[in-house]
Scaffold this motif. Structure first.
Motif, PDB file in Angstrom:
ATOM      1  N   UNK A 138      16.188   2.561  -1.439  1.00  0.00           N
ATOM      2  CA  UNK A 138      16.845   2.889  -2.747  1.00  0.00           C
ATOM      3  C   UNK A 138      18.103   3.627  -2.609  1.00  0.00           C
ATOM      4  N   UNK A 139      19.114   3.205  -3.377  1.00  0.00           N
ATOM      5  CA  UNK A 139      20.582   3.597  -3.510  1.00  0.00           C
ATOM      6  C   UNK A 139      20.649   5.110  -3.954  1.00  0.00           C
ATOM      7  N   UNK A 176       2.558   8.160 -13.042  1.00  0.00           N
ATOM      8  CA  UNK A 176       3.698   7.178 -13.494  1.00  0.00           C
ATOM      9  C   UNK A 176       2.919   5.866 -14.018  1.00  0.00           C
ATOM     10  N   UNK A 177       1.773   5.563 -13.304  1.00  0.00           N
ATOM     11  CA  UNK A 177       0.937   4.351 -13.871  1.00  0.00           C
ATOM     12  C   UNK A 177       0.217   4.588 -14.895  1.00  0.00           C
ATOM     13  N   UNK A 196       8.092  -2.014  -3.257  1.00  0.00           N
ATOM     14  CA  UNK A 196       7.934  -0.546  -3.575  1.00  0.00           C
ATOM     15  C   UNK A 196       9.312  -0.069  -3.798  1.00  0.00           C
ATOM     16  N   UNK A 197      10.125  -0.242  -2.790  1.00  0.00           N
ATOM     17  CA  UNK A 197      11.752   0.167  -2.991  1.00  0.00           C
ATOM     18  C   UNK A 197      12.256  -0.451  -4.537  1.00  0.00           C
ATOM     19  N   UNK A 244      14.238   4.648 -10.929  1.00  0.00           N
ATOM     20  CA  UNK A 244      15.147   5.656 -10.625  1.00  0.00           C
ATOM     21  C   UNK A 244      14.303   6.830 -10.419  1.00  0.00           C
ATOM     22  N   UNK A 245      13.114   6.702  -9.897  1.00  0.00           N
ATOM     23  CA  UNK A 245      12.251   7.837  -9.869  1.00  0.00           C
ATOM     24  C   UNK A 245      12.606   8.956  -8.912  1.00  0.00           C
TER      25      UNK A 245
END
Length: 347
Positions: free
Chosen positions: A136-137, A185-186, A303-304, A311-312
């Motif tokens: 992730x960036x 989160x879920x 996942x990524x 944006x976690x």
């Protein structure tokens, strides 16, 4: 960003398991030349897992290559690619998967980083593009380094869960804190176990409302009964199990009939005699026991993508950051179980 020379610095095991002796050594060694499909990565951060400390102290239950490089959680920048590479370009953020044979979960072989082959605890690494994933960036290098093993393991362990279900998570190590974050989160109800009231209180405060349920297994040796009480005798829907023989049967006993136990680790000393009730318990409760070896490349890509979309932030999962040169101290810190969350080396 070309490499400074034809060599790299790496942390290799000493394979001296005598208590009190160094378990790692910093070495300088030649960089592997690029093949047409390989990629050179400048590593910026390496996250430690219990398996690193366990392997360094001679506790791995599977054979390992002599004096291998530790580490299977890292984040880095692509600085060179072979002339046949199609999926990555210079400047991409990338990391290898933990099991370099597990691309789709259909493979019949496996090869674990830091065990069957050298790991990622080095300032430069070279891998074939087929085992690399983009990271992730939005994450910092330290955050991104936690994704490939601990993050993907937690993601895989929670597969199939639904909002409103209950998960039992054991301990406060890297995979556990990742699972806590993903479970919250879920929309899952969380029960957390630990032998430390201080760690349970710290995690409860960190997660906030709705409050999580906690059980100190040191105070309650029959902790599975406490978990059953918290679920009105029904049991949890899923367990993120990381103790092994000492806790597996207890985990099965407090999982609802038809539930799932995801075996992600083996933190305790393994004793087969503790599994006498395994077969009758697993049959009686119709529990699905599944082994989790991090996950496949497809799992890591999923996942990524989920992290990127949401944006976690992951900074709250970090316990402590060590400089690369203090790898020995970092490995010992994990071996002693001092961490609440992830230990990361900054390169």
């Amino acid at each position: 960003m070309p490499p400074p020379s034809t060599h790299r610095r790496a942390i290799r095991r000493t394979d001296d398991f005598t208590p009190g002796t160094p378990k790692t050594k910093l070495v300088s060694e030649p960089l592997t030349p690029l093949s047409p499909t390989s990629v050179l990565i400048k590593v910026h951060a390496i996250a430690l897992n219990y398996r690193d400390a366990n392997i360094a102290n001679g506790g791995n239950p599977w054979p390992v290559t002599p004096n291998g490089i530790l580490g299977n959680d890292a984040a880095g920048e692509v600085i060179a690619v072979g002339d046949k590479v199609k999926t990555l370009v210079v400047g991409d953020r990338a990391a290898p998967i933990t099991d370099t044979e597990n691309i789709s979960n259909r493979e019949h072989t496996r090869s674990w980083l830091a065990a069957d082959e050298d790991g990622v605890m080095a300032d430069y690494i070279v891998f074939d593009e087929r085992v690399l994933c983009r990271l992730p960036s939005y994450l910092s290098w330290v955050e991104a380094a936690m994704v490939p093993c601990a993050g993907v393991t937690a993601w895989s362990a929670l597969k199939g869960m639904r909002i409103g279900q209950t998960v039992l998570i054991q301990g406060t190590g890297g995979v556990s804190v990742f699972a806590l974050k993903l479970a919250r989160a879920a929309g899952l109800r969380i029960i957390l176990t630990s032998s430390s009231d201080a760690k349970l209180a710290q995690m409860s405060e960190k997660l906030g409302n709705p409050p999580i349920s906690t059980v100190n297994y040191a105070k309650f040796p029959d902790w599975e009964e406490e978990v059953l009480k918290l679920t009105n005798g029904v049991g949890v829907d899923i367990v993120v199990e990381n103790g092994g023989t000492s806790s597996l049967v207890k985990s099965l006993k407090c999982t609802r009939r038809g539930g799932v136990v995801s075996q992600v680790g083996y933190l305790a000393k393994q004793d087969p005699s503790q599994l006498r009730e395994l077969v009758p318990t697993i049959i009686d409760r119709r529990v699905i026991l599944r082994g989790i070896n991090a996950g496949s490349k497809f799992d890591m890509e999923d996942f990524c993508a989920a992290l990127e979309a949401a944006q976690t932030p992951l900074t709250d999962l970090i316990d402590r950051v060590f400089p690369f040169e203090q790898a020995e101290e970092a490995v010992e810190y994990v071996w002693q179980g001092k961490q609440i969350g992830k230990i990361v080396l900054r390169v």
